[in-house]
Design an enzyme around this catalytic site. Sequence first.
Site, PDB file in Angstrom:
ATOM      1  CE  LYS A  38       2.470   3.956   2.605  1.00 47.49           C
ATOM      2  NZ  LYS A  38       1.950   3.099   1.535  1.00 47.49           N
ATOM      3  CG  HIS A  82       0.451   7.030   4.268  1.00 55.13           C
ATOM      4  ND1 HIS A  82       1.532   7.773   3.866  1.00 55.13           N
ATOM      5  CD2 HIS A  82      -0.345   6.906   3.166  1.00 55.13           C
ATOM      6  CE1 HIS A  82       1.420   8.077   2.584  1.00 55.13           C
ATOM      7  NE2 HIS A  82       0.283   7.565   2.135  1.00 55.13           N
TER       8      HIS A  82
END
Length: 251
Positions: A145, A141
């Site tokens: 995040k 990600h």
Amino acid sequence: MTKIILCGCNGVMGRVIDGVVAEDPGAEIVAGVDLFDGVENSYPVFKDISEFSGEADAIIDFSKPEALPSILDYSVKTGIPAIIASTGYSEDELESMREASKKAPILFSGNMSLGVNVLIDLLRKAVNSLPGFDIEIIEKHHNKKVDSPSGTARMLADAANEELNGQMSFVHGRVGNDTKRTPNEIGVHAVRGGSIVGEHTVIFAGVDEIVEIKHTAMSKKIFAVGSVRAAHYMTGKPAGLYSMSDLFSAE
């Protein structure tokens, strides 16, 4: 017309959902909930969901775990279905969803996309078709995040463990001189960098052969589309704990 309360309306996902709803003639955002008010919205925005007293058919939550208690309380009091699409929840918070679902319709998913839910089905089949293979999950990600591992990686690991009768333990990364893999573990590894929207790979490693299944999200829109579809699906549903697989099996 599905009337939606959007929690986290001024966040990144909130803005994407706003655009998806604008393209859907059967949906309308009637209220937003967000602590940040530096965005011009076409609907009223409240600091707390309890401040809204109008009519709505569904709640979509893409905010933070801290907002969960007020959202569940509102859903229980009003009977309005809640689609919980945020991640990073503790076991206590997950239990609070299960308790709330006894009195209100709650849909929770660590990932709202069709592709990821197909990936989970494929994973279940692979677990049963590849006995004895080592299972490793790698998720990637963007560098902003905050939770790790991702909600989707947790869903994948839990699904694999369910197929293996709950006998597996999860190992989150490995470091040191005594990290030899044990037979009853599933490795879950997180990568964070750049602007990666989301990528999940499940590796089945056997003797002399490897099978991989993978899902790559190219944009956040797939999650927004899934959440709006969930809002349509959940409208009028009775109390209970729902998942995206319920939605897809009904379509």
